[in-house]
Design a protein around this motif. Structure first.
Motif, short mmCIF file in Angstrom:
data_model
loop_
_atom_site.label_atom_id
_atom_site.label_comp_id
_atom_site.label_asym_id
_atom_site.label_seq_id
_atom_site.Cartn_x
_atom_site.Cartn_y
_atom_site.Cartn_z
N PRO A 119 0.80 -1.23 0.00
CA PRO A 119 0.00 0.00 0.00
C PRO A 119 0.83 1.27 0.00
O PRO A 119 0.34 2.32 -0.42
CB PRO A 119 -0.81 -0.12 1.30
CG PRO A 119 -0.89 -1.58 1.57
CD PRO A 119 0.42 -2.14 1.10
N GLU A 120 2.08 1.18 0.41
CA GLU A 120 2.92 2.39 0.48
C GLU A 120 3.13 3.05 -0.88
O GLU A 120 3.38 4.26 -0.94
CB GLU A 120 4.27 2.04 1.12
CG GLU A 120 4.24 1.86 2.62
CD GLU A 120 3.55 0.56 3.06
OE1 GLU A 120 3.14 0.48 4.23
OE2 GLU A 120 3.41 -0.37 2.22
N ILE A 121 3.02 2.29 -1.97
CA ILE A 121 3.18 2.93 -3.29
C ILE A 121 2.03 3.91 -3.53
O ILE A 121 2.22 5.01 -4.06
CB ILE A 121 3.29 1.90 -4.43
CG1 ILE A 121 3.66 2.62 -5.74
CG2 ILE A 121 2.01 1.09 -4.59
CD1 ILE A 121 4.01 1.68 -6.88
N MET A 122 0.83 3.53 -3.10
CA MET A 122 -0.30 4.43 -3.24
C MET A 122 -0.18 5.62 -2.29
O MET A 122 -0.54 6.76 -2.63
CB MET A 122 -1.60 3.67 -2.98
CG MET A 122 -1.95 2.67 -4.07
SD MET A 122 -2.50 3.47 -5.59
CE MET A 122 -4.20 3.91 -5.14
N ALA A 123 0.35 5.37 -1.10
CA ALA A 123 0.52 6.45 -0.13
C ALA A 123 1.52 7.49 -0.63
O ALA A 123 1.29 8.70 -0.50
CB ALA A 123 0.96 5.87 1.21
N ASP A 124 2.62 7.02 -1.19
CA ASP A 124 3.64 7.96 -1.69
C ASP A 124 3.11 8.75 -2.89
O ASP A 124 3.37 9.95 -3.02
CB ASP A 124 4.91 7.21 -2.06
CG ASP A 124 5.68 6.72 -0.85
OD1 ASP A 124 5.36 7.16 0.29
OD2 ASP A 124 6.58 5.88 -1.01
N ALA A 125 2.36 8.07 -3.76
CA ALA A 125 1.76 8.77 -4.90
C ALA A 125 0.72 9.78 -4.42
O ALA A 125 0.67 10.92 -4.90
CB ALA A 125 1.13 7.77 -5.86
N ALA A 126 -0.10 9.38 -3.45
CA ALA A 126 -1.11 10.29 -2.91
C ALA A 126 -0.47 11.52 -2.30
O ALA A 126 -0.95 12.65 -2.48
CB ALA A 126 -1.97 9.57 -1.86
#
Length: 275
Positions: A218-225
């Protein structure tokens, strides 16, 4: 604007998964997070509660307000917004993360599940956005970010799971409409993953442990967000893919986001893998 320090985020479904990851990334900046989710007691098949999420957010450096919220319930959402205002004084960012999924074909979709997906995905996104908007309009950095796919009318995305596609695209249509309605006043964008993301939904509903191994964290989505939410208000109306957001900011080595090493990643729904 590279930090969310001091800003208040209202995040639905933030007790676990992508919602929690987005909250934790904001917390590292020193943001305030309203954890608006349903789970208050440990569940045998679901990690995390609003209280464990709040503890993790505060450990990461943010301030947290856990609020039991079913976004299908108008009064509960209004109460959650009111509680956020009382605690933090305003709302700067609304993250529509909560979503319901059932990848069933038409004959296999019972109407109770159909109604659930429509109520959570489409209606819930509209309701949460609507109730946050009066307060976003008072913010210097207002943003609505919805976890929704680009609108792709290729029939192959409809045939296998028509009810889910209709419900998920309702979130996309809300993004499209709100971005135009509030252009120049509130940034409104959508974010979607290139691959499946290792969440409880992937394990319990979609594909079990094998699919988890083929997913990104999920961290990839968090960093993109985080990169999206630190942009100015005129960055609006975009349907963004996580790895494209990162690549636009010079991040091209994504191996650290893989949930397992040396496996083929599972493409997510609704996205052309050559886009």
């Amino acid at each position: 604007m590279t930090s969310l320090k001091g800003l208040t985020l209202f995040v639905t479904g933030a007790s676990r998964g992508i919602g929690l990851a987005i909250a934790l990334r904001a917390a590292r900046d020193g943001a305030n997070i309203a954890v608006a989710a349903k789970t208050v007691r440990p569940h045998p098949k679901l990690d995390g509660t609003i209280h464990s999420a709040a503890e993790a957010i505060e450990a990461a450096g943010g301030q947290a307000l856990p609020i039991q919220t079913d976004i299908r319930d108008d009064a509960q959402v209004q109460a959650a917004v009111d509680a956020t205002l009382k605690r933090f004084g305003g709302i700067d960012i609304c993250v529509n993360n909560a979503s319901a999924i059932a990848l069933t074909d038409t004959l296999a979709t019972d109407m109770k599940r159909y109604d659930l997906m429509q109520a959570v995905n489409g209606r819930g996104t509209f309701l949460v956005s609507k109730l946050c908007l009066p307060h976003l309009l008072k913010s210097a950095r207002p943003h609505i970010l919805t976890l929704a796919p680009p609108i792709n009318l290729d029939p192959t995305w409809f045939a296998p799971h028509l009810a889910y596609t209709m419900a998920k695209y309702a979130m996309s249509l809300a993004t499209l409409g709100l971005a135009e309605e509030y252009r120049g006043r509130v940034a409104v964008n959508a974010l979607w993953p290139r691959t499946t993301i290792a969440t409880a939904a992937i394990r319990n509903i979609v594909g079990g442990e094998e699919m988890m191994r083929r997913s990104r964290k999920p961290e990839i989505m968090a960093d993109a967000a985080h990169l999206i939410l630190t942009k100015p208000v005129d960055f609006s109306g975009h349907f963004l893919i996580d790895d494209e957001v990162l690549a636009a900011h010079g991040v091209t080595d994504l191996d650290r986001y893989n949930n397992s090493a040396s496996v083929d990643l599972q493409p997510d729904l609704f996205v052309s893998q050559t886009s």
